[in-house]
Design a protein around this motif. Sequence first.
Motif, short mmCIF file in Angstrom:
data_model
loop_
_atom_site.label_atom_id
_atom_site.label_comp_id
_atom_site.label_asym_id
_atom_site.label_seq_id
_atom_site.Cartn_x
_atom_site.Cartn_y
_atom_site.Cartn_z
N MET A 44 0.83 -1.20 0.00
CA MET A 44 0.00 0.00 0.00
C MET A 44 0.87 1.26 0.00
N ARG A 45 0.44 2.25 -0.77
CA ARG A 45 1.20 3.48 -0.97
C ARG A 45 0.44 4.69 -0.41
N PRO A 46 1.09 5.84 -0.31
CA PRO A 46 0.39 7.04 0.16
C PRO A 46 -0.85 7.33 -0.70
N TRP A 47 -1.91 7.81 -0.07
CA TRP A 47 -3.17 7.96 -0.79
C TRP A 47 -3.07 8.97 -1.93
N LYS A 48 -2.29 10.02 -1.76
CA LYS A 48 -2.15 11.00 -2.84
C LYS A 48 -1.37 10.42 -4.02
N THR A 49 -0.38 9.59 -3.73
CA THR A 49 0.40 8.96 -4.81
C THR A 49 -0.49 8.09 -5.67
N ASP A 50 -1.31 7.26 -5.03
CA ASP A 50 -2.22 6.40 -5.79
C ASP A 50 -3.30 7.21 -6.51
N LEU A 51 -3.82 8.23 -5.86
CA LEU A 51 -4.86 9.03 -6.49
C LEU A 51 -4.30 9.77 -7.71
N ASP A 52 -3.08 10.27 -7.62
CA ASP A 52 -2.46 10.92 -8.77
C ASP A 52 -2.32 9.95 -9.94
N GLU A 53 -1.92 8.72 -9.66
CA GLU A 53 -1.79 7.72 -10.72
C GLU A 53 -3.15 7.37 -11.31
N PHE A 54 -4.14 7.24 -10.45
CA PHE A 54 -5.50 6.94 -10.90
C PHE A 54 -6.01 8.03 -11.85
N ILE A 55 -5.79 9.28 -11.49
CA ILE A 55 -6.23 10.40 -12.32
C ILE A 55 -5.46 10.43 -13.63
N ALA A 56 -4.16 10.19 -13.58
CA ALA A 56 -3.36 10.17 -14.81
C ALA A 56 -3.86 9.11 -15.78
N ARG A 57 -4.29 8.00 -15.27
CA ARG A 57 -4.77 6.91 -16.13
C ARG A 57 -6.18 7.18 -16.67
N TYR A 58 -7.05 7.71 -15.81
CA TYR A 58 -8.48 7.64 -16.13
C TYR A 58 -9.20 9.00 -16.15
N ARG A 59 -8.47 10.09 -16.17
CA ARG A 59 -9.12 11.40 -16.08
C ARG A 59 -10.20 11.58 -17.14
N GLU A 60 -9.88 11.32 -18.38
CA GLU A 60 -10.84 11.56 -19.46
C GLU A 60 -12.04 10.63 -19.35
N VAL A 61 -11.82 9.40 -18.98
CA VAL A 61 -12.91 8.44 -18.80
C VAL A 61 -13.83 8.90 -17.68
N LEU A 62 -13.24 9.34 -16.57
CA LEU A 62 -14.03 9.81 -15.44
C LEU A 62 -14.86 11.04 -15.80
N LEU A 63 -14.26 11.97 -16.52
CA LEU A 63 -14.97 13.18 -16.92
C LEU A 63 -16.14 12.86 -17.84
N GLN A 64 -15.90 12.00 -18.80
CA GLN A 64 -16.97 11.65 -19.74
C GLN A 64 -18.13 10.97 -19.02
N GLU A 65 -17.83 10.03 -18.15
CA GLU A 65 -18.87 9.33 -17.40
C GLU A 65 -19.64 10.30 -16.51
N ALA A 66 -18.91 11.19 -15.83
CA ALA A 66 -19.57 12.13 -14.92
C ALA A 66 -20.46 13.11 -15.68
N MET A 67 -20.04 13.56 -16.84
CA MET A 67 -20.85 14.50 -17.62
C MET A 67 -22.14 13.85 -18.09
N ILE A 68 -22.05 12.59 -18.50
CA ILE A 68 -23.25 11.86 -18.93
C ILE A 68 -24.20 11.68 -17.75
N THR A 69 -23.66 11.30 -16.61
CA THR A 69 -24.49 11.08 -15.42
C THR A 69 -25.11 12.39 -14.95
N ALA A 70 -24.33 13.47 -14.96
CA ALA A 70 -24.83 14.77 -14.53
C ALA A 70 -25.95 15.26 -15.45
N ALA A 71 -25.81 15.01 -16.75
CA ALA A 71 -26.82 15.45 -17.71
C ALA A 71 -28.14 14.74 -17.50
N ARG A 72 -28.09 13.50 -17.02
CA ARG A 72 -29.29 12.71 -16.81
C ARG A 72 -30.02 13.07 -15.54
N SER A 73 -29.28 13.64 -14.59
CA SER A 73 -29.87 13.92 -13.26
C SER A 73 -30.56 15.28 -13.23
#
Length: 297
Positions: free
Chosen positions: A268-297
């Motif tokens: 297990m690594r520091p939470w910010k280190t893992d979160l930074d890696e997670f965002i680097a990998r998936y930022r665009e995917v997360l944004l697209q999913e969130a925009m679709i979900t937000a538009a539906r709500s």
Amino acid sequence: MKIVLVGKNGLLGRECLLVLNRAHDLVALGSRELDITDAVQVEEAVRRYQPEVLINCAAYTRVDAAEQERELAYRVNVVGPRNLAASLARHGGTLLHISTDSVFDGERPVPEPYGEDDAVGPLSYYSQTKVASETVVKQELSHYIIVRTAWVYGLHGPNFLKTMLRLALSNPKPRIKVVNDQFGSLTWSYRVAEQLARIIEAGGQGIYHATAEGYATWFEVADYFLRRMGIEIQINPCTTAEYQTPAKRPKNSILENRRLKDQGLNLMRPWKTDLDEFIARYREVLLQEAMITAARS
């Protein structure tokens, strides 16, 4: 190693499927293939697959809803693990069961963490079912692994980070209040899956804590995450008393990965280190999913 994974479609289950498929003979089952609350189905599955290790990622995790849906929460979180453990006791094999930080009452002063041997004190009905699940596993089996994790996020399924992102992208923009007096360790589901594999491959036994290193409040997590995502929005800290929920939650959810470290197994690594890696990998995917979900709500 022959491994059966149940709960393959959940947040952690999908990461375990990815990680364990690399080096093991893995059978992955969802609720449609195996209802763990049905003792007959469980017996048939264990007899058929004869796993060396069975990983239980199936769980009822709707903490607030559990206050009303008590029978369902109990069946999934207690009856299910009991069925799995009892069948493995008859046929052989180790059960790896996932538990939670909320088995503790959270009254310990921050930042003092909870260790594996500390006394439990569940505050909510969900937490009571998780304590009971640990108890039935220990009663049924002499060989078991219980892994307590906390504040888990990932690419798959709903979680706190996705909720914050959806709210931040909603139109009109809401006033976001986030609790700033509950402390814990934001933990990436992918890293937990890697840690589970390490424990299994090392022949681990007993109770382990597996959370990211370091700690923060929910407000601090949300603020850091949205800034790293490039989202400019004001979020306001509040107290637990100002943000009432049906289920009571511990104020201190900080766990110490003591046994992992003592046994040289801690990944297990520091939470910010893992979160930074997670965002680097998936930022665009997360944004697209969130925009679709937000538009539906």
